[in-house]
Design a protein around this motif. Structure first.
Motif, PDB file in Angstrom:
ATOM      1  N   ILE A 159       0.861  -1.179   0.000  1.00  0.00           N
ATOM      2  CA  ILE A 159       0.000   0.000   0.000  1.00  0.00           C
ATOM      3  C   ILE A 159       0.895   1.226   0.000  1.00  0.00           C
ATOM      4  N   HIS A 160       0.707   2.100  -0.977  1.00  0.00           N
ATOM      5  CA  HIS A 160       1.514   3.323  -1.056  1.00  0.00           C
ATOM      6  C   HIS A 160       0.919   4.374  -0.134  1.00  0.00           C
ATOM      7  N   LEU A 161       1.693   4.807   0.858  1.00  0.00           N
ATOM      8  CA  LEU A 161       1.201   5.816   1.780  1.00  0.00           C
ATOM      9  C   LEU A 161       1.050   7.153   1.040  1.00  0.00           C
ATOM     10  N   PRO A 162      -0.096   7.805   1.156  1.00  0.00           N
ATOM     11  CA  PRO A 162      -0.358   9.037   0.398  1.00  0.00           C
ATOM     12  C   PRO A 162       0.181  10.280   1.102  1.00  0.00           C
ATOM     13  N   PHE A 163       1.487  10.469   1.063  1.00  0.00           N
ATOM     14  CA  PHE A 163       2.108  11.591   1.762  1.00  0.00           C
ATOM     15  C   PHE A 163       1.599  12.935   1.262  1.00  0.00           C
ATOM     16  N   GLN A 164       1.212  13.017  -0.024  1.00  0.00           N
ATOM     17  CA  GLN A 164       0.751  14.294  -0.580  1.00  0.00           C
ATOM     18  C   GLN A 164      -0.769  14.459  -0.518  1.00  0.00           C
ATOM     19  N   GLY A 165      -1.430  13.589   0.211  1.00  0.00           N
ATOM     20  CA  GLY A 165      -2.867  13.738   0.357  1.00  0.00           C
ATOM     21  C   GLY A 165      -3.665  12.819  -0.559  1.00  0.00           C
ATOM     22  N   PRO A 166      -4.972  13.080  -0.701  1.00  0.00           N
ATOM     23  CA  PRO A 166      -5.873  12.170  -1.419  1.00  0.00           C
ATOM     24  C   PRO A 166      -5.628  12.066  -2.915  1.00  0.00           C
TER      25      PRO A 166
ATOM     26  N   ASP B  57      -2.293  11.905  -4.135  1.00  0.00           N
ATOM     27  CA  ASP B  57      -0.853  11.677  -4.161  1.00  0.00           C
ATOM     28  C   ASP B  57      -0.417  11.073  -5.503  1.00  0.00           C
ATOM     29  N   PRO B  58       0.475  11.745  -6.256  1.00  0.00           N
ATOM     30  CA  PRO B  58       0.859  11.261  -7.588  1.00  0.00           C
ATOM     31  C   PRO B  58       1.561   9.905  -7.573  1.00  0.00           C
ATOM     32  N   GLU B  59       2.448   9.681  -6.600  1.00  0.00           N
ATOM     33  CA  GLU B  59       3.156   8.398  -6.539  1.00  0.00           C
ATOM     34  C   GLU B  59       2.196   7.259  -6.230  1.00  0.00           C
TER      35      GLU B  59
ATOM     36  N   HIS C  65      -0.888   7.266  -6.947  1.00  0.00           N
ATOM     37  CA  HIS C  65      -1.683   7.143  -8.171  1.00  0.00           C
ATOM     38  C   HIS C  65      -0.950   6.262  -9.183  1.00  0.00           C
ATOM     39  N   LEU C  66       0.363   6.460  -9.308  1.00  0.00           N
ATOM     40  CA  LEU C  66       1.172   5.628 -10.211  1.00  0.00           C
ATOM     41  C   LEU C  66       1.125   4.168  -9.784  1.00  0.00           C
ATOM     42  N   PHE C  67       1.324   3.902  -8.500  1.00  0.00           N
ATOM     43  CA  PHE C  67       1.304   2.531  -8.003  1.00  0.00           C
ATOM     44  C   PHE C  67      -0.016   1.846  -8.321  1.00  0.00           C
ATOM     45  N   LEU C  68      -1.125   2.516  -8.030  1.00  0.00           N
ATOM     46  CA  LEU C  68      -2.448   1.926  -8.263  1.00  0.00           C
ATOM     47  C   LEU C  68      -2.719   1.724  -9.757  1.00  0.00           C
ATOM     48  N   THR C  69      -2.198   2.621 -10.576  1.00  0.00           N
ATOM     49  CA  THR C  69      -2.374   2.494 -12.024  1.00  0.00           C
ATOM     50  C   THR C  69      -1.604   1.291 -12.550  1.00  0.00           C
ATOM     51  N   LEU C  70      -0.359   1.140 -12.133  1.00  0.00           N
ATOM     52  CA  LEU C  70       0.436  -0.030 -12.542  1.00  0.00           C
ATOM     53  C   LEU C  70      -0.214  -1.320 -12.073  1.00  0.00           C
ATOM     54  N   GLU C  71      -0.738  -1.296 -10.867  1.00  0.00           N
ATOM     55  CA  GLU C  71      -1.425  -2.461 -10.318  1.00  0.00           C
ATOM     56  C   GLU C  71      -2.646  -2.811 -11.166  1.00  0.00           C
ATOM     57  N   ALA C  72      -3.440  -1.803 -11.521  1.00  0.00           N
ATOM     58  CA  ALA C  72      -4.646  -2.026 -12.317  1.00  0.00           C
ATOM     59  C   ALA C  72      -4.319  -2.550 -13.708  1.00  0.00           C
TER      60      ALA C  72
ATOM     61  N   LEU D  93       9.656  12.324  -9.808  1.00  0.00           N
ATOM     62  CA  LEU D  93       8.323  11.808 -10.119  1.00  0.00           C
ATOM     63  C   LEU D  93       7.342  12.229  -9.028  1.00  0.00           C
ATOM     64  N   SER D  94       7.210  13.529  -8.854  1.00  0.00           N
ATOM     65  CA  SER D  94       6.380  14.057  -7.777  1.00  0.00           C
ATOM     66  C   SER D  94       5.136  14.789  -8.267  1.00  0.00           C
ATOM     67  N   THR D  95       4.916  14.805  -9.578  1.00  0.00           N
ATOM     68  CA  THR D  95       3.719  15.432 -10.135  1.00  0.00           C
ATOM     69  C   THR D  95       3.068  14.482 -11.134  1.00  0.00           C
ATOM     70  N   ASP D  96       1.796  14.706 -11.393  1.00  0.00           N
ATOM     71  CA  ASP D  96       1.081  13.876 -12.362  1.00  0.00           C
ATOM     72  C   ASP D  96       1.761  13.923 -13.723  1.00  0.00           C
ATOM     73  N   ASP D  97       2.087  15.117 -14.196  1.00  0.00           N
ATOM     74  CA  ASP D  97       2.662  15.267 -15.535  1.00  0.00           C
ATOM     75  C   ASP D  97       4.001  14.542 -15.648  1.00  0.00           C
ATOM     76  N   ALA D  98       4.836  14.652 -14.616  1.00  0.00           N
ATOM     77  CA  ALA D  98       6.149  13.991 -14.645  1.00  0.00           C
ATOM     78  C   ALA D  98       5.996  12.479 -14.671  1.00  0.00           C
ATOM     79  N   ILE D  99       5.034  11.985 -13.922  1.00  0.00           N
ATOM     80  CA  ILE D  99       4.813  10.536 -13.870  1.00  0.00           C
ATOM     81  C   ILE D  99       4.272  10.018 -15.190  1.00  0.00           C
ATOM     82  N   ILE D 100       3.317  10.706 -15.757  1.00  0.00           N
ATOM     83  CA  ILE D 100       2.742  10.274 -17.028  1.00  0.00           C
ATOM     84  C   ILE D 100       3.807  10.287 -18.123  1.00  0.00           C
ATOM     85  N   ALA D 101       4.646  11.323 -18.135  1.00  0.00           N
ATOM     86  CA  ALA D 101       5.731  11.392 -19.124  1.00  0.00           C
ATOM     87  C   ALA D 101       6.725  10.268 -18.927  1.00  0.00           C
ATOM     88  N   TRP D 102       7.060   9.966 -17.673  1.00  0.00           N
ATOM     89  CA  TRP D 102       8.006   8.873 -17.395  1.00  0.00           C
ATOM     90  C   TRP D 102       7.425   7.535 -17.828  1.00  0.00           C
TER      91      TRP D 102
END
Length: 220
Positions: free
Chosen positions: A83-90, A92-94, A96-103, A125-134
Motif C-alpha cells: 500500500i503506497h502511503l499518500p504523503f501528498q494527500g488524497p 498523491d501522484p506516486e 496514483h502511479l502505483f495503483l495504475t500499474l497495479e490495475a 516523479l512528484s507530479t502527475d505530468d512527470a509521472i505520465i511522461a516517465w
C-alpha cells in the motif's frame, strides 16, 4: 521526513547489547498490536503481510531487496500486499502511479523500475505530468495508461488511501503489518535492539517478521 526515520535511527544509535532477540520479539518493543485489528484478504492458513511504502522514501528503497528475499523465503505461507502511503494527500501522484500499474497488471514489471528512476536516475516523479511522461517514455502505452489512471477503480482506491492508513495507524514508511494487527518497522527493530549496521538491521527485521508470521499462523 518521518519516512527516513529508520535509516537515521540505524545510523545514529550507539552500538550496545540487544534488549531482546529479534527471533522472540516483544509487543511494545519490536512491534505493536493494533487495538482494532483490520480485516485480512488472506484465506486458509496463509498470513497476510502488508508493506506501507512510498516510492520517494530512501528507507523503502533500501529495504526493498531484503523484503523481496523474505517474501520469496516465506513462499506460500503468506499473501503479500503493498500500500503506497499518500504523503501528498488524497491525490498523491506516486500512490496514483502505483495503483495504475497495479490495475494494468504491470506492477511486477515496473515496481523496481520506479524505485530505480527515483533513487538511481534521480527522476523527479512528484507530479502527475512527470509521472505520465516517465511512464510513456518507458514503454507503457499512453492511451492504456491514461485509461487506467482515470478509471473509477483506481481513483476510488486513491481517495480511500488516507482512510486505510489511518485505520492501520500508519504514518511513516516502511511499515509492515502482519495478519491485520502486528505492526513493525525497521525503525522499531533498530531501536529495540540497538542495531547500527544496515545489514544486521535487515536480518533482524526479517527475523521479527518470521516470528510474527509464525505467531499469526498458530491462530489460523
Amino acid at each position: 521526513m518521518r519516512s527516513l526515520r529508520f535509516a537515521l535511527v540505524a545510523a545514529s544509535l550507539i552500538a550496545g547489547v540487544a534488549n531482546a532477540s529479534p527471533a522472540d520479539p516483544k509487543n511494545g518493543a519490536e512491534y505493536t498490536t493494533l487495538s482494532a485489528p483490520q480485516p485480512v484478504q488472506a484465506t486458509g492458513k496463509k498470513v497476510e503481510v502488508i508493506e506501507f511504502f512510498a516510492y520517494h522514501c530512501p528507507a523503502c528503497n533500501a529495504f526493498e531487496p531484503a523484503l523481496n528475499q523474505w517474501v520469496k523465503k516465506q513462499g506460500d505461507n503468506i499473501v503479500m500486499r503493498r500500500i503506497h502511503l499518500p504523503f501528498q494527500g488524497p491525490a498523491d501522484p506516486e500512490a496514483h502511479l502505483f495503483l495504475t500499474l497495479e490495475a494494468m497488471g504491470k506492477l511486477e514489471e515496473f515496481h523496481h523500475k520506479v524505485f530505480r528512476a527515483v533513487h538511481v536516475e534521480r527522476k523527479k516523479l512528484s507530479t502527475d505530468d512527470a509521472i505520465i511522461a516517465w511512464a510513456t517514455s518507458n514503454g507503457l502505452d499512453k492511451a492504456k495508461f491514461m485509461e487506467a489512471w482515470n478509471s473509477f477503480g483506481v481513483t476510488t482506491k486513491l481517495r480511500r488511501l488516507q482512510q486505510v492508513s489511518a485505520a492501520y495507524k500508519v504514518s511513516s514508511t516502511p511499515t509492515i503489518v502482519i495478519d491485520g494487527k502486528y505492526v513493525l518497522s525497521p525503525a522499531t527493530v533498530a531501536e529495540s535492539n540497538k542495531i547500527q549496521d544496515m545489514g544486521q538491521l535487515m536480518q533482524a527485521t526479517s527475523q521479527v517478521m518470521d516470528a510474527l508470521v509464525a505467531k499469526a499462523a498458530k491462530t489460523k
